[in-house]
Design a protein around this motif. Structure first.
Motif, PDB file in Angstrom:
ATOM      1  N   THR A  30      35.995 -42.392  15.100  1.00  0.00           N
ATOM      2  CA  THR A  30      37.098 -42.309  14.711  1.00  0.00           C
ATOM      3  C   THR A  30      38.090 -43.591  15.007  1.00  0.00           C
ATOM      4  O   THR A  30      37.680 -44.235  16.000  1.00  0.00           O
ATOM      5  CB  THR A  30      38.197 -41.069  14.977  1.00  0.00           C
ATOM      6  N   LYS A  31      39.171 -43.903  14.391  1.00  0.00           N
ATOM      7  CA  LYS A  31      39.732 -44.847  14.787  1.00  0.00           C
ATOM      8  C   LYS A  31      40.335 -44.762  16.311  1.00  0.00           C
ATOM      9  O   LYS A  31      40.872 -45.926  16.975  1.00  0.00           O
ATOM     10  CB  LYS A  31      41.166 -45.205  13.714  1.00  0.00           C
ATOM     11  N   HIS A  33      38.738 -44.060  18.748  1.00  0.00           N
ATOM     12  CA  HIS A  33      37.701 -44.204  19.677  1.00  0.00           C
ATOM     13  C   HIS A  33      37.692 -45.949  19.850  1.00  0.00           C
ATOM     14  O   HIS A  33      37.317 -46.782  19.015  1.00  0.00           O
ATOM     15  CB  HIS A  33      36.189 -43.599  19.230  1.00  0.00           C
ATOM     16  N   ARG A  62      29.465 -40.058   5.899  1.00  0.00           N
ATOM     17  CA  ARG A  62      30.684 -39.486   6.245  1.00  0.00           C
ATOM     18  C   ARG A  62      30.883 -38.491   4.780  1.00  0.00           C
ATOM     19  O   ARG A  62      31.429 -37.343   4.847  1.00  0.00           O
ATOM     20  CB  ARG A  62      31.974 -40.365   6.226  1.00  0.00           C
TER      21      ARG A  62
END
Length: 131
Positions: A30-31, A33, A62
């Motif tokens: 995700t953003k 990480h 996704r």
């Protein structure tokens, strides 16, 4: 799609056996990480699993995960596959909007089950019922 697991630093991934030599792993960062967290997750998988391929999730991956979650949700267990609205464009749009799975089910599955059954009967014939 297979079930997801999580690396020790919280990055979801799937594992699909591709040969006797091992599996393909798809990471779903995700953003939140960082690049370092992604690198560590890759190294963790390489150290602990038989990795044949390792890649980052695409938009199609996704979408497929979102679709799989719809079909696996307890609220859809009473429906046959041909009664569930899984239009690809709709799934992409709702996933990108952040629509929760139950929101998708309540808005696009339950109200349209009869319509979807009819459409799929027209498309595939009676064989879908007896499958």
């Amino acid at each position: 799609m297979s079930f997801t697991e999580t690396t020790t630093n919280g990055i979801e991934f799937t594992e699909n056996i591709v040969s006797s030599k091992g599996a393909e792993f798809v990471l779903f960062p995700t953003k939140a990480h960082t690049a370092e967290m992604i690198r560590a997750a890759k190294q963790e998988l390489r150290n602990s699993r038989d990795v044949v391929r390792l890649r980052m999730a695409t938009a199609a991956d996704r979408d497929e995960m979102y679709r799989s979650e719809i079909f696996a949700h307890p609220a859809t267990k009473a429906f046959k596959w041909y009664e569930i609205n899984d239009d690809a464009d709709l799934i992409t749009r709702e996933r990108k909007k952040g629509t929760p799975i139950i929101g998708y089910i309540n808005t696009y599955v339950i109200p349209y089950a009869i319509e979807m059954r009819s459409k799929n009967l027209q498309k595939f014939g009676e064989k879908i019922i007896n499958f």
